[in-house]
Design a protein around this motif. Structure first.
Motif, mmCIF file in Angstrom:
data_model
loop_
_atom_site.group_PDB
_atom_site.id
_atom_site.type_symbol
_atom_site.label_atom_id
_atom_site.label_comp_id
_atom_site.label_asym_id
_atom_site.label_seq_id
_atom_site.Cartn_x
_atom_site.Cartn_y
_atom_site.Cartn_z
ATOM 1 N N GLN A 44 42.002 52.762 36.754
ATOM 2 C CA GLN A 44 41.443 52.382 38.045
ATOM 3 C C GLN A 44 40.058 51.756 37.880
ATOM 4 O O GLN A 44 39.730 50.766 38.513
ATOM 5 N N THR A 45 39.261 52.341 37.000
ATOM 6 C CA THR A 45 37.923 51.818 36.749
ATOM 7 C C THR A 45 37.988 50.414 36.169
ATOM 8 O O THR A 45 37.267 49.517 36.578
ATOM 9 N N THR A 46 38.915 50.241 35.198
ATOM 10 C CA THR A 46 39.076 48.939 34.574
ATOM 11 C C THR A 46 39.501 47.901 35.595
ATOM 12 O O THR A 46 38.998 46.787 35.616
ATOM 13 N N THR A 47 40.411 48.273 36.493
ATOM 14 C CA THR A 47 40.880 47.357 37.526
ATOM 15 C C THR A 47 39.723 46.931 38.417
ATOM 16 O O THR A 47 39.563 45.766 38.748
ATOM 17 N N GLU A 48 38.872 47.872 38.787
ATOM 18 C CA GLU A 48 37.735 47.559 39.641
ATOM 19 C C GLU A 48 36.785 46.587 38.961
ATOM 20 O O GLU A 48 36.319 45.628 39.560
ATOM 21 N N GLN A 49 36.513 46.827 37.706
ATOM 22 C CA GLN A 49 35.582 45.974 36.975
ATOM 23 C C GLN A 49 36.154 44.585 36.737
ATOM 24 O O GLN A 49 35.410 43.639 36.504
ATOM 25 N N ASN A 50 37.470 44.452 36.784
ATOM 26 C CA ASN A 50 38.112 43.158 36.608
ATOM 27 C C ASN A 50 38.319 42.434 37.942
ATOM 28 O O ASN A 50 38.866 41.340 37.980
ATOM 29 N N ASP A 51 37.884 43.074 39.009
ATOM 30 C CA ASP A 51 38.020 42.500 40.346
ATOM 31 C C ASP A 51 36.831 41.570 40.593
ATOM 32 O O ASP A 51 35.680 41.941 40.363
ATOM 33 N N ILE A 52 37.096 40.355 41.076
ATOM 34 C CA ILE A 52 36.023 39.385 41.277
ATOM 35 C C ILE A 52 35.013 39.862 42.322
ATOM 36 O O ILE A 52 33.839 39.496 42.290
ATOM 37 N N ARG A 53 35.459 40.722 43.244
ATOM 38 C CA ARG A 53 34.537 41.268 44.244
ATOM 39 C C ARG A 53 33.532 42.219 43.607
ATOM 40 O O ARG A 53 32.361 42.251 43.991
ATOM 41 N N TYR A 54 33.988 42.960 42.643
ATOM 42 C CA TYR A 54 33.085 43.849 41.900
ATOM 43 C C TYR A 54 32.076 43.021 41.097
ATOM 44 O O TYR A 54 30.883 43.320 41.069
ATOM 45 N N LEU A 55 32.567 41.950 40.466
ATOM 46 C CA LEU A 55 31.690 41.090 39.673
ATOM 47 C C LEU A 55 30.680 40.360 40.557
ATOM 48 O O LEU A 55 29.556 40.097 40.142
ATOM 49 N N PHE A 56 31.099 40.041 41.787
ATOM 50 C CA PHE A 56 30.147 39.397 42.699
ATOM 51 C C PHE A 56 28.993 40.347 43.024
ATOM 52 O O PHE A 56 27.841 39.920 43.129
ATOM 53 N N LYS A 57 29.291 41.612 43.184
ATOM 54 C CA LYS A 57 28.228 42.600 43.432
ATOM 55 C C LYS A 57 27.251 42.637 42.258
ATOM 56 O O LYS A 57 26.040 42.755 42.444
ATOM 57 N N GLN A 58 27.796 42.533 41.049
ATOM 58 C CA GLN A 58 26.949 42.484 39.855
ATOM 59 C C GLN A 58 26.063 41.240 39.878
ATOM 60 O O GLN A 58 24.867 41.295 39.583
ATOM 61 N N PHE A 59 26.687 40.124 40.215
ATOM 62 C CA PHE A 59 25.956 38.847 40.299
ATOM 63 C C PHE A 59 24.836 38.931 41.333
ATOM 64 O O PHE A 59 23.698 38.516 41.074
ATOM 65 N N LEU A 60 25.143 39.486 42.504
ATOM 66 C CA LEU A 60 24.151 39.590 43.577
ATOM 67 C C LEU A 60 22.991 40.486 43.163
ATOM 68 O O LEU A 60 21.828 40.208 43.460
ATOM 69 N N SER A 61 23.312 41.535 42.451
ATOM 70 C CA SER A 61 22.282 42.452 41.960
ATOM 71 C C SER A 61 21.355 41.743 40.967
ATOM 72 O O SER A 61 20.132 41.912 41.006
ATOM 73 N N ILE A 62 21.943 40.927 40.094
ATOM 74 C CA ILE A 62 21.157 40.182 39.103
ATOM 75 C C ILE A 62 20.222 39.198 39.804
ATOM 76 O O ILE A 62 19.028 39.114 39.491
ATOM 77 N N LYS A 63 20.759 38.473 40.780
ATOM 78 C CA LYS A 63 19.969 37.473 41.493
ATOM 79 C C LYS A 63 18.865 38.125 42.335
ATOM 80 O O LYS A 63 17.783 37.556 42.492
ATOM 81 N N THR A 64 19.148 39.303 42.852
ATOM 82 C CA THR A 64 18.128 40.032 43.612
ATOM 83 C C THR A 64 16.988 40.445 42.686
ATOM 84 O O THR A 64 15.809 40.293 43.022
ATOM 85 N N SER A 65 17.351 40.931 41.504
ATOM 86 C CA SER A 65 16.331 41.359 40.534
ATOM 87 C C SER A 65 15.527 40.183 39.997
ATOM 88 O O SER A 65 14.382 40.330 39.588
ATOM 89 N N GLU A 66 16.131 38.973 40.027
ATOM 90 C CA GLU A 66 15.433 37.773 39.569
ATOM 91 C C GLU A 66 14.494 37.209 40.632
ATOM 92 O O GLU A 66 13.783 36.233 40.388
ATOM 93 N N GLY A 67 14.529 37.810 41.813
ATOM 94 C CA GLY A 67 13.607 37.402 42.871
ATOM 95 C C GLY A 67 14.077 36.249 43.723
ATOM 96 O O GLY A 67 13.259 35.553 44.329
ATOM 97 N N ASN A 68 15.392 36.034 43.806
ATOM 98 C CA ASN A 68 15.896 34.970 44.676
ATOM 99 C C ASN A 68 15.550 35.248 46.130
ATOM 100 O O ASN A 68 15.505 36.411 46.555
ATOM 101 N N ALA A 69 15.309 34.179 46.896
ATOM 102 C CA ALA A 69 14.947 34.311 48.305
ATOM 103 C C ALA A 69 16.083 34.966 49.087
ATOM 104 O O ALA A 69 17.261 34.812 48.750
ATOM 105 N N GLU A 70 15.712 35.682 50.144
ATOM 106 C CA GLU A 70 16.699 36.394 50.955
ATOM 107 C C GLU A 70 17.742 35.445 51.535
ATOM 108 O O GLU A 70 18.929 35.747 51.579
ATOM 109 N N ARG A 71 17.289 34.260 51.992
ATOM 110 C CA ARG A 71 18.238 33.308 52.586
ATOM 111 C C ARG A 71 19.207 32.762 51.529
ATOM 112 O O ARG A 71 20.358 32.441 51.844
ATOM 113 N N THR A 72 18.745 32.674 50.257
ATOM 114 C CA THR A 72 19.629 32.227 49.177
ATOM 115 C C THR A 72 20.695 33.268 48.907
ATOM 116 O O THR A 72 21.876 32.945 48.747
ATOM 117 N N LEU A 73 20.287 34.527 48.883
ATOM 118 C CA LEU A 73 21.238 35.620 48.662
ATOM 119 C C LEU A 73 22.262 35.683 49.795
ATOM 120 O O LEU A 73 23.457 35.906 49.564
#
Length: 333
Positions: A13-42
Protein backbone atom coordinates in the motif's frame (compact mmCIF):
# COMPACT_ATOMS: atom_id res chain seq x y z
CA UNK A 1 -5.15 -16.70 18.65
CA UNK A 2 -4.88 -13.20 17.14
CA UNK A 3 -3.40 -13.27 13.66
CA UNK A 4 -0.30 -11.32 12.88
CA UNK A 5 -0.62 -8.10 10.87
CA UNK A 6 0.02 -8.62 7.15
CA UNK A 7 3.23 -6.60 6.77
CA UNK A 8 3.57 -7.34 3.07
CA UNK A 9 0.18 -5.74 2.33
CA UNK A 10 1.15 -2.63 4.29
CA UNK A 11 4.37 -2.27 2.35
CA UNK A 12 2.49 -2.76 -0.93
CA UNK A 13 0.00 0.00 0.00
CA UNK A 14 2.84 2.37 0.85
CA UNK A 15 4.59 1.61 -2.42
CA UNK A 16 1.37 2.24 -4.35
CA UNK A 17 0.94 5.61 -2.67
CA UNK A 18 4.48 6.68 -3.43
CA UNK A 19 4.00 5.68 -7.07
CA UNK A 20 0.85 7.78 -7.31
CA UNK A 21 1.37 11.05 -9.21
CA UNK A 22 -0.80 12.85 -6.63
CA UNK A 23 1.59 11.83 -3.89
CA UNK A 24 4.55 12.99 -5.99
CA UNK A 25 2.83 16.31 -6.62
CA UNK A 26 2.65 16.86 -2.85
CA UNK A 27 6.39 16.22 -2.73
CA UNK A 28 6.94 18.68 -5.57
CA UNK A 29 4.80 21.34 -3.86
CA UNK A 30 6.70 20.87 -0.63
CA UNK A 31 10.03 21.33 -2.45
CA UNK A 32 8.83 24.49 -4.20
CA UNK A 33 7.49 25.89 -0.94
CA UNK A 34 10.84 25.30 0.76
CA UNK A 35 12.57 27.01 -2.19
CA UNK A 36 10.57 30.14 -1.48
CA UNK A 37 8.24 30.19 -4.49
CA UNK A 38 5.58 32.92 -4.38
CA UNK A 39 2.18 31.95 -3.00
CA UNK A 40 0.44 32.77 -6.30
CA UNK A 41 2.93 30.51 -8.15
CA UNK A 42 2.20 27.63 -5.80
CA UNK A 43 -1.52 28.22 -6.23
CA UNK A 44 -1.11 28.16 -10.01
CA UNK A 45 0.76 24.85 -9.77
CA UNK A 46 -2.14 23.43 -7.73
CA UNK A 47 -4.78 24.64 -10.18
CA UNK A 48 -2.94 23.27 -13.20
CA UNK A 49 -2.28 19.91 -11.57
CA UNK A 50 -5.93 19.66 -10.50
CA UNK A 51 -6.91 20.13 -14.14
CA UNK A 52 -4.57 17.29 -15.16
CA UNK A 53 -6.11 15.01 -12.50
CA UNK A 54 -9.59 15.85 -13.79
CA UNK A 55 -8.43 14.80 -17.25
CA UNK A 56 -7.14 11.47 -15.90
CA UNK A 57 -10.46 10.87 -14.16
CA UNK A 58 -12.50 11.76 -17.23
CA UNK A 59 -10.45 9.42 -19.41
CA UNK A 60 -10.33 6.67 -16.74
CA UNK A 61 -6.54 6.77 -16.74
CA UNK A 62 -4.30 5.43 -14.02
CA UNK A 63 -2.62 7.78 -11.54
CA UNK A 64 0.41 5.50 -11.32
CA UNK A 65 3.67 7.23 -12.18
CA UNK A 66 4.61 4.14 -14.20
CA UNK A 67 1.90 4.99 -16.75
CA UNK A 68 3.06 8.60 -17.19
CA UNK A 69 4.72 8.55 -20.59
CA UNK A 70 5.03 10.95 -23.52
CA UNK A 71 1.95 9.50 -25.20
CA UNK A 72 -0.37 10.28 -22.32
CA UNK A 73 0.81 13.88 -22.19
CA UNK A 74 0.41 14.29 -25.96
CA UNK A 75 -3.16 13.02 -25.58
CA UNK A 76 -3.65 15.53 -22.74
CA UNK A 77 -2.46 18.40 -24.95
CA UNK A 78 -4.81 17.28 -27.73
CA UNK A 79 -7.63 17.06 -25.18
CA UNK A 80 -6.99 20.64 -24.04
CA UNK A 81 -6.96 21.87 -27.63
CA UNK A 82 -9.95 20.07 -29.11
CA UNK A 83 -12.04 18.27 -26.48
CA UNK A 84 -12.23 20.12 -23.19
CA UNK A 85 -15.58 21.88 -22.80
CA UNK A 86 -15.40 25.12 -20.86
CA UNK A 87 -18.13 26.13 -18.41
CA UNK A 88 -19.89 22.78 -18.85
CA UNK A 89 -21.09 22.82 -15.22
CA UNK A 90 -22.29 26.44 -15.30
CA UNK A 91 -25.96 26.49 -16.25
CA UNK A 92 -26.01 30.21 -17.02
CA UNK A 93 -23.46 29.68 -19.80
CA UNK A 94 -25.65 28.66 -22.73
CA UNK A 95 -22.79 28.67 -25.24
CA UNK A 96 -20.15 26.10 -24.35
CA UNK A 97 -16.67 26.79 -25.67
CA UNK A 98 -14.56 23.83 -26.78
CA UNK A 99 -10.80 23.98 -26.27
CA UNK A 100 -8.56 26.18 -24.14
CA UNK A 101 -6.56 29.21 -25.19
CA UNK A 102 -3.01 28.36 -26.37
CA UNK A 103 -1.55 30.51 -23.57
CA UNK A 104 -3.55 28.53 -20.98
CA UNK A 105 -2.43 25.22 -22.48
CA UNK A 106 1.21 26.32 -22.44
CA UNK A 107 0.97 27.42 -18.81
CA UNK A 108 -0.35 23.97 -17.87
CA UNK A 109 2.35 22.21 -19.88
CA UNK A 110 4.96 24.35 -18.14
CA UNK A 111 3.65 23.36 -14.70
CA UNK A 112 3.98 19.65 -15.47
CA UNK A 113 7.46 20.14 -16.97
CA UNK A 114 8.62 22.04 -13.90
CA UNK A 115 7.13 19.35 -11.69
CA UNK A 116 8.95 16.47 -13.40
CA UNK A 117 12.23 18.39 -13.66
CA UNK A 118 12.04 19.09 -9.94
CA UNK A 119 11.23 15.47 -9.11
CA UNK A 120 14.15 14.30 -11.27
CA UNK A 121 16.53 16.76 -9.60
CA UNK A 122 15.49 15.35 -6.24
CA UNK A 123 15.75 11.74 -7.51
CA UNK A 124 12.07 11.02 -6.97
CA UNK A 125 11.55 9.98 -10.61
CA UNK A 126 13.95 8.70 -13.25
CA UNK A 127 12.80 10.65 -16.31
CA UNK A 128 10.66 13.50 -17.57
CA UNK A 129 7.89 12.28 -19.94
CA UNK A 130 7.32 15.87 -21.09
CA UNK A 131 10.86 16.27 -22.40
CA UNK A 132 9.66 16.14 -26.02
CA UNK A 133 6.34 17.91 -25.46
CA UNK A 134 6.64 21.38 -26.97
CA UNK A 135 4.43 24.41 -26.49
CA UNK A 136 1.49 24.93 -28.83
CA UNK A 137 1.72 27.91 -31.15
CA UNK A 138 0.34 31.10 -29.67
CA UNK A 139 -1.01 33.75 -32.04
CA UNK A 140 0.71 37.05 -31.31
CA UNK A 141 -2.22 39.41 -30.89
CA UNK A 142 -1.91 43.17 -30.79
CA UNK A 143 -1.86 44.43 -27.22
CA UNK A 144 -4.87 46.62 -26.50
CA UNK A 145 -4.43 50.05 -24.96
CA UNK A 146 -6.66 52.85 -23.69
CA UNK A 147 -6.72 56.24 -25.37
CA UNK A 148 -6.13 59.33 -23.25
CA UNK A 149 -9.76 60.31 -23.80
CA UNK A 150 -10.98 57.00 -22.37
CA UNK A 151 -8.56 57.19 -19.43
CA UNK A 152 -9.89 60.65 -18.56
CA UNK A 153 -13.48 59.39 -18.88
CA UNK A 154 -12.71 56.50 -16.52
CA UNK A 155 -11.06 58.72 -13.91
CA UNK A 156 -13.89 61.28 -14.16
CA UNK A 157 -16.53 58.84 -12.84
CA UNK A 158 -14.52 58.08 -9.68
CA UNK A 159 -16.00 60.20 -6.90
CA UNK A 160 -12.97 61.42 -4.93
CA UNK A 161 -15.14 62.59 -2.01
CA UNK A 162 -15.66 58.92 -1.06
CA UNK A 163 -12.74 57.14 0.61
CA UNK A 164 -13.10 53.82 -1.25
CA UNK A 165 -13.53 55.53 -4.62
CA UNK A 166 -10.63 57.88 -3.89
CA UNK A 167 -8.47 54.83 -3.12
CA UNK A 168 -9.49 53.37 -6.52
CA UNK A 169 -8.64 56.67 -8.19
CA UNK A 170 -5.18 56.82 -6.59
CA UNK A 171 -4.46 53.16 -7.40
CA UNK A 172 -5.50 53.66 -11.03
CA UNK A 173 -3.30 56.75 -11.46
CA UNK A 174 -0.47 54.97 -9.63
CA UNK A 175 -0.65 51.98 -12.01
CA UNK A 176 -0.66 54.27 -15.03
CA UNK A 177 2.34 56.16 -13.66
CA UNK A 178 4.54 53.28 -12.50
CA UNK A 179 3.41 50.44 -14.83
CA UNK A 180 3.43 48.03 -11.86
CA UNK A 181 1.49 44.80 -11.88
CA UNK A 182 -1.60 45.20 -9.70
CA UNK A 183 -0.36 42.48 -7.30
CA UNK A 184 2.81 44.52 -6.80
CA UNK A 185 0.91 47.78 -6.34
CA UNK A 186 -1.70 46.74 -3.76
CA UNK A 187 1.01 45.33 -1.47
CA UNK A 188 2.96 48.62 -1.45
CA UNK A 189 4.04 49.64 2.05
CA UNK A 190 4.83 53.10 3.37
CA UNK A 191 8.41 51.96 3.88
CA UNK A 192 8.63 51.13 0.15
CA UNK A 193 8.05 54.76 -0.83
CA UNK A 194 10.98 57.18 -0.85
CA UNK A 195 9.28 60.56 -1.07
CA UNK A 196 12.53 62.51 -1.18
CA UNK A 197 13.69 61.07 -4.51
CA UNK A 198 10.28 59.91 -5.84
CA UNK A 199 11.15 56.21 -5.99
CA UNK A 200 9.43 53.06 -4.83
CA UNK A 201 10.89 49.66 -4.06
CA UNK A 202 9.11 46.60 -5.44
CA UNK A 203 10.11 43.96 -2.91
CA UNK A 204 11.38 40.59 -4.12
CA UNK A 205 8.64 38.86 -2.12
CA UNK A 206 5.90 40.48 -4.24
CA UNK A 207 7.69 40.78 -7.61
CA UNK A 208 6.63 38.20 -10.19
CA UNK A 209 10.22 37.21 -10.97
CA UNK A 210 11.18 37.29 -7.26
CA UNK A 211 13.72 40.08 -7.93
CA UNK A 212 13.48 43.45 -6.19
CA UNK A 213 13.56 46.54 -8.39
CA UNK A 214 13.38 50.31 -8.06
CA UNK A 215 10.68 52.19 -9.97
CA UNK A 216 10.29 55.97 -10.37
CA UNK A 217 7.01 57.65 -9.42
CA UNK A 218 6.06 61.19 -10.44
CA UNK A 219 5.91 63.94 -7.82
CA UNK A 220 2.19 64.59 -8.38
CA UNK A 221 1.45 60.91 -7.80
CA UNK A 222 3.56 61.00 -4.62
CA UNK A 223 1.23 63.80 -3.44
CA UNK A 224 -1.79 61.59 -4.12
CA UNK A 225 -0.18 58.72 -2.19
CA UNK A 226 0.45 61.09 0.73
CA UNK A 227 -3.21 62.12 0.71
CA UNK A 228 -4.29 58.47 0.76
CA UNK A 229 -1.89 57.70 3.63
CA UNK A 230 -3.40 60.58 5.61
CA UNK A 231 -6.93 59.32 4.89
CA UNK A 232 -5.91 55.86 6.09
CA UNK A 233 -4.71 57.24 9.42
CA UNK A 234 -8.19 58.53 10.22
CA UNK A 235 -9.60 55.00 10.15
CA UNK A 236 -6.71 52.67 10.97
CA UNK A 237 -2.97 52.48 11.30
CA UNK A 238 -1.57 50.26 8.57
CA UNK A 239 1.81 49.68 6.97
CA UNK A 240 0.07 49.32 3.60
CA UNK A 241 -0.73 52.35 1.45
CA UNK A 242 -3.69 50.68 -0.26
CA UNK A 243 -5.10 49.34 2.98
CA UNK A 244 -8.55 47.99 3.84
CA UNK A 245 -7.82 47.41 7.53
CA UNK A 246 -4.92 47.60 9.94
CA UNK A 247 -3.39 44.35 8.68
CA UNK A 248 -4.87 43.81 5.22
CA UNK A 249 -4.23 45.37 1.83
CA UNK A 250 -6.67 45.89 -1.04
CA UNK A 251 -7.75 42.70 -2.82
CA UNK A 252 -6.78 42.93 -6.49
CA UNK A 253 -9.84 40.93 -7.58
CA UNK A 254 -12.15 43.38 -5.81
CA UNK A 255 -10.38 46.27 -7.52
CA UNK A 256 -10.74 44.54 -10.89
CA UNK A 257 -14.47 44.13 -10.33
CA UNK A 258 -14.87 47.79 -9.36
CA UNK A 259 -13.00 48.81 -12.53
CA UNK A 260 -15.68 47.04 -14.58
CA UNK A 261 -18.32 49.10 -12.80
CA UNK A 262 -16.44 52.35 -13.45
CA UNK A 263 -16.03 51.39 -17.12
CA UNK A 264 -19.80 50.91 -17.41
CA UNK A 265 -20.42 54.30 -15.81
CA UNK A 266 -17.95 55.87 -18.25
CA UNK A 267 -19.69 54.16 -21.21
CA UNK A 268 -16.53 52.28 -22.16
CA UNK A 269 -17.13 49.14 -24.20
CA UNK A 270 -13.51 47.95 -23.91
CA UNK A 271 -12.70 45.32 -21.28
CA UNK A 272 -11.00 47.45 -18.64
CA UNK A 273 -8.69 45.57 -16.28
CA UNK A 274 -5.57 46.52 -14.24
CA UNK A 275 -3.07 45.04 -16.71
CA UNK A 276 -4.52 47.24 -19.45
CA UNK A 277 -2.97 50.24 -17.66
CA UNK A 278 0.45 48.58 -17.79
CA UNK A 279 0.07 47.94 -21.54
CA UNK A 280 -1.16 51.48 -22.17
CA UNK A 281 1.63 53.23 -20.28
CA UNK A 282 4.36 51.01 -21.77
CA UNK A 283 3.11 51.76 -25.28
CA UNK A 284 2.91 55.51 -24.62
CA UNK A 285 6.43 55.40 -23.15
CA UNK A 286 7.83 54.18 -26.47
CA UNK A 287 5.62 56.48 -28.54
CA UNK A 288 6.95 59.44 -26.59
CA UNK A 289 10.56 58.46 -27.21
CA UNK A 290 11.36 56.44 -24.08
CA UNK A 291 14.09 53.79 -24.29
CA UNK A 292 13.62 50.02 -24.38
CA UNK A 293 16.21 49.34 -21.67
CA UNK A 294 14.65 51.76 -19.18
CA UNK A 295 11.20 50.33 -19.93
CA UNK A 296 12.47 46.78 -19.40
CA UNK A 297 13.85 47.71 -15.98
CA UNK A 298 10.66 49.50 -14.92
CA UNK A 299 8.44 46.61 -16.05
CA UNK A 300 10.68 44.07 -14.35
CA UNK A 301 11.25 41.87 -17.41
CA UNK A 302 14.48 39.87 -17.61
CA UNK A 303 14.32 39.69 -21.43
CA UNK A 304 13.34 42.05 -24.23
CA UNK A 305 10.76 39.71 -25.79
CA UNK A 306 7.74 41.19 -24.02
CA UNK A 307 9.07 44.74 -24.11
CA UNK A 308 9.51 44.56 -27.89
CA UNK A 309 5.83 43.68 -28.27
CA UNK A 310 4.97 47.19 -27.17
CA UNK A 311 7.18 48.58 -29.93
CA UNK A 312 5.03 46.83 -32.56
CA UNK A 313 1.78 48.40 -31.39
CA UNK A 314 2.76 52.04 -31.33
CA UNK A 315 0.94 52.50 -34.63
CA UNK A 316 0.51 56.26 -34.38
CA UNK A 317 4.24 56.84 -33.90
CA UNK A 318 5.02 54.50 -36.80
CA UNK A 319 2.79 56.57 -39.09
CA UNK A 320 4.44 59.81 -37.91
CA UNK A 321 7.92 58.34 -38.37
CA UNK A 322 7.00 57.08 -41.83
CA UNK A 323 5.86 60.54 -42.90
CA UNK A 324 9.15 61.98 -41.68
CA UNK A 325 11.74 59.38 -42.65
CA UNK A 326 10.29 57.56 -45.67
CA UNK A 327 12.64 57.44 -48.67
CA UNK A 328 9.89 58.91 -50.85
CA UNK A 329 10.40 62.23 -49.07
CA UNK A 330 13.85 62.50 -50.59
CA UNK A 331 13.27 61.41 -54.17
CA UNK A 332 11.35 62.86 -57.06
CA UNK A 333 8.15 60.97 -57.73
Amino acid sequence: MKKRRNTKKTIAQTTTEQNDIRYLFKQFLSIKTSEGNAERTLKQYQENFKFFCEYLNEKNRSFSIETMNTEIFRDWVMYMQFEHIQFKDIKTKTVKEVGLKPSTINTRIKTMKVMFNTLMRNRLVDSNPLLHIIKVNEPVELIEVLSEKKINALLAVMDKSSYTTFRDYVLTVFLLDTMLRVSEAVTLRKADLNKEVSLIIVRASVAKNRKARTVPVSKKVVKLLNQLIQENEYSFQSEYIFAVSEFNYYNRHNYNQRLKEYATLANLTKNVHPHLFRHTSATKWLENGGGLEELRLILGHSKYDMVKRYAHIADSSIVIASEKFSLTNFIKI
